[in-house]
Design a protein around this motif. Sequence first.
Motif, PDB file in Angstrom:
ATOM      1  N   MET A 187       1.065  -1.457   0.297  1.00  0.00           N
ATOM      2  CA  MET A 187       0.033  -0.295   0.317  1.00  0.00           C
ATOM      3  C   MET A 187       1.075   1.434   0.017  1.00  0.00           C
ATOM      4  SD  MET A 187      -2.737  -0.972   3.083  1.00  0.00           S
ATOM      5  CE  MET A 187      -3.245  -0.017   3.694  1.00  0.00           C
ATOM      6  N   SER A 188       2.174   1.142   0.572  1.00  0.00           N
ATOM      7  CA  SER A 188       2.458   1.921   0.615  1.00  0.00           C
ATOM      8  C   SER A 188       3.713   3.034  -0.365  1.00  0.00           C
ATOM      9  CB  SER A 188       3.845   2.250   1.856  1.00  0.00           C
ATOM     10  OG  SER A 188       3.147   1.725   3.770  1.00  0.00           O
ATOM     11  N   ILE A 189       3.848   2.102  -1.498  1.00  0.00           N
ATOM     12  CA  ILE A 189       4.532   1.370  -2.785  1.00  0.00           C
ATOM     13  C   ILE A 189       3.507   2.682  -3.758  1.00  0.00           C
ATOM     14  CG2 ILE A 189       5.512   0.529  -4.660  1.00  0.00           C
ATOM     15  CD1 ILE A 189       6.653  -1.045  -2.450  1.00  0.00           C
ATOM     16  N   SER A 190       4.117   3.515  -4.353  1.00  0.00           N
ATOM     17  CA  SER A 190       3.025   4.155  -5.516  1.00  0.00           C
ATOM     18  C   SER A 190       3.136   3.375  -6.755  1.00  0.00           C
ATOM     19  CB  SER A 190       3.946   5.792  -5.524  1.00  0.00           C
ATOM     20  OG  SER A 190       3.120   6.597  -7.097  1.00  0.00           O
ATOM     21  N   SER A 191       1.626   3.589  -7.089  1.00  0.00           N
ATOM     22  CA  SER A 191       1.635   2.536  -8.784  1.00  0.00           C
ATOM     23  C   SER A 191       2.753   2.810  -9.524  1.00  0.00           C
ATOM     24  CB  SER A 191       0.321   2.571  -8.562  1.00  0.00           C
ATOM     25  OG  SER A 191      -0.402   3.969  -9.159  1.00  0.00           O
ATOM     26  N   LEU A 192       2.714   4.150  -9.446  1.00  0.00           N
ATOM     27  CA  LEU A 192       4.302   4.409 -10.245  1.00  0.00           C
ATOM     28  C   LEU A 192       5.250   4.089 -10.646  1.00  0.00           C
ATOM     29  CD1 LEU A 192       3.920   8.338 -10.102  1.00  0.00           C
ATOM     30  CD2 LEU A 192       3.457   7.175 -11.962  1.00  0.00           C
ATOM     31  N   PHE A 193       5.604   3.438  -9.215  1.00  0.00           N
ATOM     32  CA  PHE A 193       6.916   1.961  -9.677  1.00  0.00           C
ATOM     33  C   PHE A 193       6.907   1.049  -9.737  1.00  0.00           C
ATOM     34  CE2 PHE A 193       8.304   5.758  -5.619  1.00  0.00           C
ATOM     35  CZ  PHE A 193       9.266   6.135  -6.394  1.00  0.00           C
ATOM     36  N   PHE A 194       5.492   1.156  -9.474  1.00  0.00           N
ATOM     37  CA  PHE A 194       4.994  -0.328 -10.037  1.00  0.00           C
ATOM     38  C   PHE A 194       5.553  -0.655 -11.349  1.00  0.00           C
ATOM     39  CE2 PHE A 194       3.203  -1.085  -5.875  1.00  0.00           C
ATOM     40  CZ  PHE A 194       3.691  -2.174  -5.744  1.00  0.00           C
ATOM     41  N   ILE A 195       3.954   0.533 -11.715  1.00  0.00           N
ATOM     42  CA  ILE A 195       4.328   0.250 -13.197  1.00  0.00           C
ATOM     43  C   ILE A 195       6.072   0.945 -13.923  1.00  0.00           C
ATOM     44  CG2 ILE A 195       3.890   1.856 -15.578  1.00  0.00           C
ATOM     45  CD1 ILE A 195       1.132   2.968 -14.170  1.00  0.00           C
ATOM     46  N   ILE A 196       6.564   1.637 -13.849  1.00  0.00           N
ATOM     47  CA  ILE A 196       7.894   1.654 -13.651  1.00  0.00           C
ATOM     48  C   ILE A 196       8.951   0.106 -13.883  1.00  0.00           C
ATOM     49  CG2 ILE A 196      10.308   3.223 -14.136  1.00  0.00           C
ATOM     50  CD1 ILE A 196       8.251   5.501 -12.827  1.00  0.00           C
ATOM     51  N   GLY A 197       8.828  -0.487 -12.983  1.00  0.00           N
ATOM     52  CA  GLY A 197       9.769  -1.163 -12.422  1.00  0.00           C
ATOM     53  C   GLY A 197       9.496  -2.488 -12.985  1.00  0.00           C
ATOM     54  N   GLY A 198       7.819  -2.576 -12.911  1.00  0.00           N
ATOM     55  CA  GLY A 198       6.982  -3.534 -13.892  1.00  0.00           C
ATOM     56  C   GLY A 198       7.497  -3.498 -15.132  1.00  0.00           C
ATOM     57  N   GLN A 199       7.842  -2.621 -15.911  1.00  0.00           N
ATOM     58  CA  GLN A 199       8.489  -2.216 -17.799  1.00  0.00           C
ATOM     59  C   GLN A 199       9.830  -2.427 -17.182  1.00  0.00           C
ATOM     60  OE1 GLN A 199       7.337   1.233 -18.787  1.00  0.00           O
ATOM     61  NE2 GLN A 199       5.726   0.997 -20.274  1.00  0.00           N
ATOM     62  N   PHE A 200       9.620  -2.214 -16.309  1.00  0.00           N
ATOM     63  CA  PHE A 200      11.802  -2.045 -16.348  1.00  0.00           C
ATOM     64  C   PHE A 200      12.420  -3.947 -16.564  1.00  0.00           C
ATOM     65  CE2 PHE A 200      16.417  -2.390 -14.269  1.00  0.00           C
ATOM     66  CZ  PHE A 200      16.771  -1.555 -15.387  1.00  0.00           C
ATOM     67  N   VAL A 201      12.138  -4.327 -15.767  1.00  0.00           N
ATOM     68  CA  VAL A 201      12.159  -5.748 -15.275  1.00  0.00           C
ATOM     69  C   VAL A 201      11.603  -6.695 -15.996  1.00  0.00           C
ATOM     70  CG1 VAL A 201      12.364  -7.807 -13.980  1.00  0.00           C
ATOM     71  CG2 VAL A 201      12.705  -5.408 -12.950  1.00  0.00           C
ATOM     72  N   PHE A 202      10.582  -6.914 -16.336  1.00  0.00           N
ATOM     73  CA  PHE A 202       9.854  -7.565 -17.453  1.00  0.00           C
ATOM     74  C   PHE A 202       9.997  -7.351 -19.068  1.00  0.00           C
ATOM     75  CE2 PHE A 202       7.797  -8.328 -13.275  1.00  0.00           C
ATOM     76  CZ  PHE A 202       8.484  -9.402 -13.535  1.00  0.00           C
ATOM     77  N   ALA A 203      10.097  -6.048 -19.007  1.00  0.00           N
ATOM     78  CA  ALA A 203       9.978  -5.621 -20.434  1.00  0.00           C
ATOM     79  C   ALA A 203      11.212  -5.145 -21.278  1.00  0.00           C
ATOM     80  CB  ALA A 203       8.477  -4.175 -21.273  1.00  0.00           C
ATOM     81  N   ARG A 204      11.772  -4.415 -20.569  1.00  0.00           N
ATOM     82  CA  ARG A 204      13.391  -4.603 -20.752  1.00  0.00           C
ATOM     83  C   ARG A 204      14.751  -5.214 -20.548  1.00  0.00           C
ATOM     84  NH1 ARG A 204      13.460   0.677 -22.965  1.00  0.00           N
ATOM     85  NH2 ARG A 204      12.085   0.988 -21.730  1.00  0.00           N
ATOM     86  N   VAL A 205      14.526  -5.638 -18.858  1.00  0.00           N
ATOM     87  CA  VAL A 205      15.463  -6.589 -18.544  1.00  0.00           C
ATOM     88  C   VAL A 205      15.366  -8.107 -19.785  1.00  0.00           C
ATOM     89  CG1 VAL A 205      17.120  -7.451 -17.474  1.00  0.00           C
ATOM     90  CG2 VAL A 205      16.481  -5.127 -17.524  1.00  0.00           C
TER      91      VAL A 205
END
Lengths: 326, 487
Positions: A155-173
Amino acid sequence: MLRYFLRRLFYAVPILIGVNLITFALFFMVNSPDDMARMQLGVKRVTPEAIQQWKAARGYDKPLFINDAAAGVQQVTDTIFFDKSMRLFAGEFGRSEDGREISQEIRQRMGPSLAIALPTFLIGLGLTISLALMLVLFRGTWLDRTGVVICVGLMSISSLFFIIGGQFVFARVLKLVPISGYESNPWTAWHFLILPVAVSIVASIGGSTRWYRTIFLEEIGRDYVRTARAKGLSDARVLFGHVLRNGLIPILTGVVVVIPSLFLGSLLVESFFGIPGLGSYTIDAIAAQDFAVVRAMVFLGSVLYLVGLILTDLSYTLVDPRIRLK
Amino acid sequence: MDPIDLLNILRDSLWVCLVTDALLWLLFAAFVLALVVILRSPLQRQVWRQVFQQRLAVVSAVILAVAASFALLDSIHFRQPLPALTDDPGAAESTQVRYAVEVNSVLDLLLRGLRSDYEKTYSAPLAVNLSALEPVTITLPDGDVEVRRESPRLKVAGQAFPPGPVSASVYWTDVATRIALGTVGGLVSFGILAFIGLALHRWRRLVTPSPYSHPVARRWTLITLGLIFVLVGVMTSLSNNFHVFGTDKVGQDVLYQVLKSLRTALVIGLVPTLVTLPIGVVLGLAAGYFRGKVDDVIQYVYTTVSAIPGVLLIAAAVLSIQVMLDNHPEWFATAVERGDVRLLALCIILGMTSWTGIARLLRGESLKMREYEYVQAARAFGVSAGRILLRHILPNVFPIILITMVMEFSTLVLAEAVLSYIGIGVDPTMFSFGLMINNARMELSREPVVWWTLTAAFIFMVVLVLAANILADAVRDALDPRSERPS
């Protein structure tokens, strides 16, 4: 039932008029159409003629509420308020800054929005209820405690981080899915949809799991649970047969209100993943300061919310036999 | 920097009181007042002792207090005087002092080392070289000149090293020395302060036991504070030679940016409640207590407001205000004042859109409470409605109000990030977590990957919001007797 339904529909009209008055006040009374024209035209091209032309092209050159120049009914209808606000009731949303028909655009963009929002909603609901039940089944143990801690953390993590992090890990790396994009064919679009859906679910799972856990724990303290236990039912039977069914009442009635709004899509996810839905449409409109589109989306959002409220009342009667609508 | 210097600058400067400064200090004063009230009432002390029996709640409270002190330091603004123009013959006689357009805060002065110099562009945390390649001309031993693309040394960071490439052993010795020195410095200053604090506490306890007299509370306050002191010490000593969190695109220190963002986050998290509370409490209590027509009207108003999708209402309002501010540049003397008015407007708008929740909650409560015996008795005695609401109902819903406000804080801080991303948040000239994320969102696709801006914003934001969430939970458990506890 039908009378109740009609009466609720009738109640919705003054609320929608109120919504229109608020948006109208925000868009036309805080700033005059001249201000908007100056904003849209930019500093270089501002001349009195250009402003007049801009206003005339969009119908902003009329009086706000009452047109003294016109006669009869036209005194009221030939005004900005009637033109820009009341016509929304008839589904006439007008045109956006780039001259496209807004209602046409909305119809086209509903599909992609639903393609993200519906799976997110259904899978998320199922997953959340299962997780909450699991936490309740293991209540008081380390599993429950860690589960709650993880929920608060999520709950304490901004959804922006989930989106940016998800894109970075699963799509880019890892390169498992494309970074962004969309296809209109639903059978091939799934690999565009899987990451946005997963990210949206993870972003919202913490808060709702904790909330549902509270609801289930509240049910567990009730007398009928004690009776069921006293009868000698197993913990699992009590949980799935009694607590789940009764706990679903507040949960379902709580989520019904958002079902119509699923059409609007998600602002952040759609704009990050390049989904051509209503969410990214809204964001683009806000960025381009396209007031006509924002106005249309406010109206649409309010209508869908009110539909959600009515559906909530109906769903009460369906799941809770104690409630009768009069 | 010298404390004397600091005082001198403060004495000579023109003080600027921004509206949000005043509000933040007002909230601080209210907080201190509430603390005094709590300490005086035995019942309240008991309740709050329950909150501070939990380790995590104590740690969260300390973290929030530290964040708040950064924000408060950042809320004393002034404009430094400009040196007098010598070529102007009239200047000697006129006592008119001219002030810089740049508005600084006390925090800016304390962080002057971080703020003053910019690198060229991105540099990684603790790096001595730029993160980008640049053509460098090198004179070879045989006299030839060759142009290579390499990452040059930083202008500001790594001054302690001699020019040229820095060998790994020299680099790590320097880093380790600085960390060790920082730790020692942090521990020593913490020890001195803790000694004074404990002495004061012992003296104070003779008068009245505070909620903090619980051993868990005291131990964990000391542990958390000690860790924060060590952390601050390490960062300070590292900052003398490095950028602890690296630099961003324009070469600005990221640590400075996150520290400045704390104030924005706290303003966004706290100031909207000043709008929410009066509207929500008055309308909610009135609707439940008076019922009938009053209830109908109030319900109509809040259904209407909540029918509009929150983001769109905020967007509409912010866009309107933006147009208004853009058309009246003459209202503001400095860019900071302009940004501040926009921040205030955003807070008011957030408050106007979020009062419906608490109004609905309080309407239910006062509907229930108006039937309680003591309220009926008061009514039978002819006590006026306003007095009943103020004396008999408001104190009993106070825990609900407090819980809602504490829980709202984290929601608002998270909302700021999203709004700033959409472009309807705080002014782009300010510092905020949302703006940092927005500026950094394309950095992960750079080569080499620039991860530090996002990471710094992430760490600070998560710690702040997590602390608020944990504290909110503890407060709810202690104040709301009906809330569940795992059986």
